[in-house]
Structures are given as C-alpha cells and as structure tokens.
Design an enzyme around this catalytic site. Structure first.
Site, mmCIF file in Angstrom:
data_model
loop_
_atom_site.group_PDB
_atom_site.id
_atom_site.type_symbol
_atom_site.label_atom_id
_atom_site.label_comp_id
_atom_site.label_asym_id
_atom_site.label_seq_id
_atom_site.Cartn_x
_atom_site.Cartn_y
_atom_site.Cartn_z
ATOM 1 N N ASP A 1 28.690 78.715 30.466
ATOM 2 C CA ASP A 1 29.781 77.755 30.666
ATOM 3 C C ASP A 1 30.579 77.506 29.384
ATOM 4 O O ASP A 1 31.751 77.138 29.422
ATOM 5 C CB ASP A 1 29.249 76.383 31.128
ATOM 6 C CG ASP A 1 28.061 76.427 32.048
ATOM 7 O OD1 ASP A 1 27.245 77.363 31.934
ATOM 8 O OD2 ASP A 1 27.918 75.503 32.866
ATOM 9 N N ASP B 1 30.895 70.530 25.578
ATOM 10 C CA ASP B 1 31.911 70.333 26.622
ATOM 11 C C ASP B 1 33.145 69.569 26.156
ATOM 12 O O ASP B 1 33.812 68.902 26.942
ATOM 13 C CB ASP B 1 31.287 69.665 27.849
ATOM 14 C CG ASP B 1 30.596 70.699 28.732
ATOM 15 O OD1 ASP B 1 31.086 71.841 28.794
ATOM 16 O OD2 ASP B 1 29.567 70.364 29.331
#
Ligand SMILES: *[C@@H]1O[C@H](CO)[C@@H](O)[C@H](O)[C@H]1NC(C)=O
Ligand SMILES: *[C@@H]1O[C@H](CO)[C@@H](O)[C@H](O)[C@H]1NC(C)=O
Ligand SMILES: *[C@@H]1O[C@H](CO)[C@@H](O)[C@H](O)[C@H]1NC(C)=O
Ligand SMILES: *[C@@H]1O[C@H](CO)[C@@H](O)[C@H](O)[C@H]1NC(C)=O
Length: 398
Positions: free
Chosen positions: A178, A119
């Site tokens: 994601d 991330d």
C-alpha cells in the site's frame, strides 16, 4: 501483414468497447455525499466504513482514511466542473468546494504529528486537490510539506524504503505494498520546496518494493519485513490477506496504481513494465462473474467468497492510469475496457441505493472479520473513475 493484423485487432477491440454503468453518474451520488457532509460530527470525525446495514461509522481525524471524505467533496466539485449541473445529475445541490475545504480543516492538526505511519499521502489528498483549484493556498502548501516531511523522516537508507508500520522492535522494519500510494506526496512537496531529496526517497522506495514485493507471476506480498540495520529481507507475509503466499486484492490494486503513478512521475520504463505485470495478474485472476474477491487465493467454500468492492474501484482507476500511459492503442483500449468492466460488475453486485455509502461489499479487514461494509475509499475511487471516463470522453454526464 503484421500491420493489417494489428489494425484488425484494434478494430475488434474498439468495436467491443465497454459501456460505463449508468449508476456511475446517478444523482444519488451527490445526494448521498451531501447527506454525509451534513452528518459530520462537530468536532469533526470522518466516515471510514459502514455497518453491514450501510450506516457510516465515524473515526477521529488521526485515522489513515481521514482524507478520503474531504477529497470526495473536491471530486464531486470536479464532476460539477466537467458536467454542468442539471436536475437529472443532481450536481447543483451544494457548493462542493466549500464543503471539501471546510471538512479538510480537521486534518490540519495532524501536520504536527499523527499515528498514521506511512499513510501521509492519503492524508494529503484534499490539499493536493486544493492546489489544483487554488495554487496559492498557503494552508494547503504547508499541509503538503508537513505530511511529506513526516513520510521522509520514515526513510531508512540502508533498507532503501520508508517504514510503513511501526513495530515494538525497532529493528523490525515493515513495508506494505500500500505504501506505493503515498509516494506521490513526496513529488508534490519537491515541487513546492525544490528539495530533490524527496523524489530520491520515493524512487528508492519504489525500486526496493519492485525488487522484494513482487512474485515471479506478478502477484504481490502484502508485507515485507526488513532488518533495519542491515537491510536484509527477514520475512514476507500477509496482514490483511488470506495467507502469506496469497494475494490480497486491494494490495494488488494499490500496487498497479502506485507503479503506474511512478511511471507518470518519473518516466522510468521499469515502473510501467511492473504496473503491467501486476495488472496482468489482477485481470487474469478475476473469476468469470467479474467480481474481485477480497483475496485472489481465498477459498471458494463456503460460498459466496466475500468480494472487496474497493479493490475493484481502485483497480479501475489504476488501469485507467495505465491506459493513459500506454503508447500502443490496443493495449490502452484493453486496460480501459477492463476498467469499465470492473466498474460495471461491481455496480451490479454492490450499488446500494438504501445505504449511506454508494457501494456495499467492501472487505475492510477479513482476518479481523470486518467485511460486508461500505468503505469511504471504495466510494471515492468509484466517483474518481467516473470523472476520469468523462474527462476522456468515454462517458456522458447523465
Ligand atoms: C485553503 O485551503 C484550506 C484547506 O485545504 C481551506 O480550508 C481554505 O478555505 C482555503 N483557502 C482559500 C482562500 O482558498
Ligand atoms: C530535504 O528533505 C530531506 C527529507 O525530509 C531533509 O532531510 C533535508 O533537510 C531537506 N533539505 C533542505 C535543504 O531542506
Ligand atoms: C463482467 O466481467 C466480465 C469478465 O470480467 C465481462 O466479460 C463482462 O462483460 C462484465 N459484465 C458487465 C456487465 O460489464
Ligand atoms: C455482497 O453483500 C451482500 C450483503 O450486503 C451479501 O449478501 C453477499 O453475499 C455479498 N456478496 C459477495 C460476493 O461478497
């Protein structure tokens, strides 16, 4: 004849053009964002989700969502640039750029390492916005290059992907849908450094995801596990969805956005074809009430099946991005209208003047029973979609 039909079809669509909800430009947006900036703890912690009564919960900077609130400051600054400040729109109540910049500073220690796996792209968001304002900002450049390096170091050439989540068994290589959202960072760092290995990593990751994460009907698995030594797929499953064979709606939205963005960045047609397939599944599976459930296959009973407002706002941005890259006007119009409908319907369900967040009805993690909350990313993408509509002349500032 075909041309006439096409023309009639585009006229019908044009006349049915959807109208953005007024709340998207409410003065409550700057008011709430400013109140949250003023409430940031010192040393800084960042809001991630709210309680079920709308109070922000704060988390230490080493959290995957920490970039979203600082970048919200930049996003409100963008709105102020697009719309001159008036008493009605409330945009004149703060120096949004200064607030976004100050809040970003708490992310800088994460350049030296952090626990956020793939991330790094989300952490870099405020610095990417900073360079649009001030392309010479050395602090922002250093941050982008550092976060990109951390992500690039997670690349495994045998698998052809960056590792999303760490696992106790290093041969168990987990990639989540994601992760598509974090690839843009590698292109920014390549622009800054000239290191073309970075986009090659992003492209390999997108190609591997395209091959293994998408079902024949355009739906997606949340998690694909690979053997780190052989690259073989060992398991396809869910983490935040209803079941291994279901489709978690926020993941599907990340996928549409990620593939549309890879098309923007590379011009490779395969990516826009994939984004369209994912968008079709998403739009075909929205129930008649227009509210996106947390998982498209979650049971309807007991009612109401929880929504995920963030899936709606992320998908709205994804569809607007797709619309921007569609050369057929009727297709672009279809995606734009669908984005506006998503925003209208989620506003009707989840706009909450009494909450600290803009929206309620976020589902952070249903299997962990974290639901009925506001989310910092859902709010960020709500504001961003509003700005996008203004910049395309599809909405007015108040
Ligand atoms: C550069 O960016 C950082 C963080 O993004 C910010 O804190 C700082 O104020 C900026 N500096 C200038 C001179 O714009
Ligand atoms: C380019 O980036 C890759 C991935 O981070 C790295 O391994 C490589 O050393 C870099 N090349 C140069 C010349 O810095
Ligand atoms: C809600 O969504 C439905 C279908 O997705 C759409 O037809 C309708 O116009 C939307 N409602 C609003 C208020 O936009
Ligand atoms: C939306 O949230 C409210 C409470 O904030 C809840 O009562 C309602 O059931 C939720 N609706 C859906 C569809 O999730």
């Amino acid at each position: 004849m075909h041309t006439l039909l096409t023309l009639l079809y585009s006229c019908a669509l044009a006349s049915a053009a959807a109208t953005p909800p007024a709340e998207l430009y409410s003065s409550l947006i700057p008011q709430k964002v400013l109140a949250t900036f003023k409430a940031l703890p010192n040393p800084v912690k960042y809001p991630q989700w709210t309680s079920t009564s709308g109070t922000w919960q704060y988390f230490s900077p080493d959290t995957w969502t920490s970039g979203f609130f600082p970048v919200t400051g930049y996003e409100v600054n963008t709105r102020r640039t697009l719309c001159s400040a008036t008493p009605a729109n409330g945009l004149g109540i703060a120096d949004w750029l200064a607030l976004g910049r100050t809040a970003s500073n708490g992310l800088i220690p994460l350049e030296n390492g952090n626990g956020q796996g793939h991330d790094q792209g989300f952490l870099s968001f405020p610095f990417v916005e900073e360079l649009l304002v001030n392309p010479d900002n050395a602090t922002a450049k250093t941050a982008i290059n550092a976060f990109a390096k951390i992500l690039a170091n997670r690349f495994n050439p045998v698998v052809g992907a960056t590792r999303s989540w760490d696992s106790s068994d290093p041969t168990n290589f987990q990639v989540i849908i994601d992760n598509m959202m974090n690839l843009e960072l590698l292109f920014h760092a390549e622009t800054l450094t000239g290191n073309s290995t970075l986009s090659k990593i992003a492209i390999a990751h997108a190609d591997t995801t395209m091959k293994n994460h998408i079902r024949a009907d355009g739906s997606t698995w949340h998690v694909v596990e690979y053997n780190a030594n052989t690259g073989a797929v060992t398991r396809k499953r869910t983490a935040q969805g209803y079941s291994d064979s279901s489709t978690w709606s926020r993941g599907q939205a990340w996928g549409i956005y990620g593939f549309a963005n890879m098309y923007r960045l590379t011009g490779n047609e395969d990516y826009i074809v994939t984004a369209r397939r994912l968008a079709k599944y998403f739009l075909d599976n929205i129930p008649a009430d227009g509210i996106v459930p947390w998982d498209f296959n979650a049971p309807l009973i007991p009612a109401p099946r929880p929504a995920d407002s963030s899936a709606s706002t992320i998908a709205a941005n994804a569809l607007l991005l797709l619309a921007k890259h569609e050369s057929v006007p009727a297709s672009a119009q279809m995606y734009t209208d669908a984005a506006i409908n998503l925003l209208s319907n989620i506003t009707r369900l989840a706009w909450k003047p009494s909450w600290q967040s803009l929206l309620s009805n976020g589902t952070v993690n249903k299997p962990a029973n974290n639901q009925l909350t506001g989310t910092v990313y859902g709010d960020y993408y709500y504001i961003k979609a509003g700005n996008e509509l203004i910049s395309r002349n599809l909405a007015k500032c108040t």
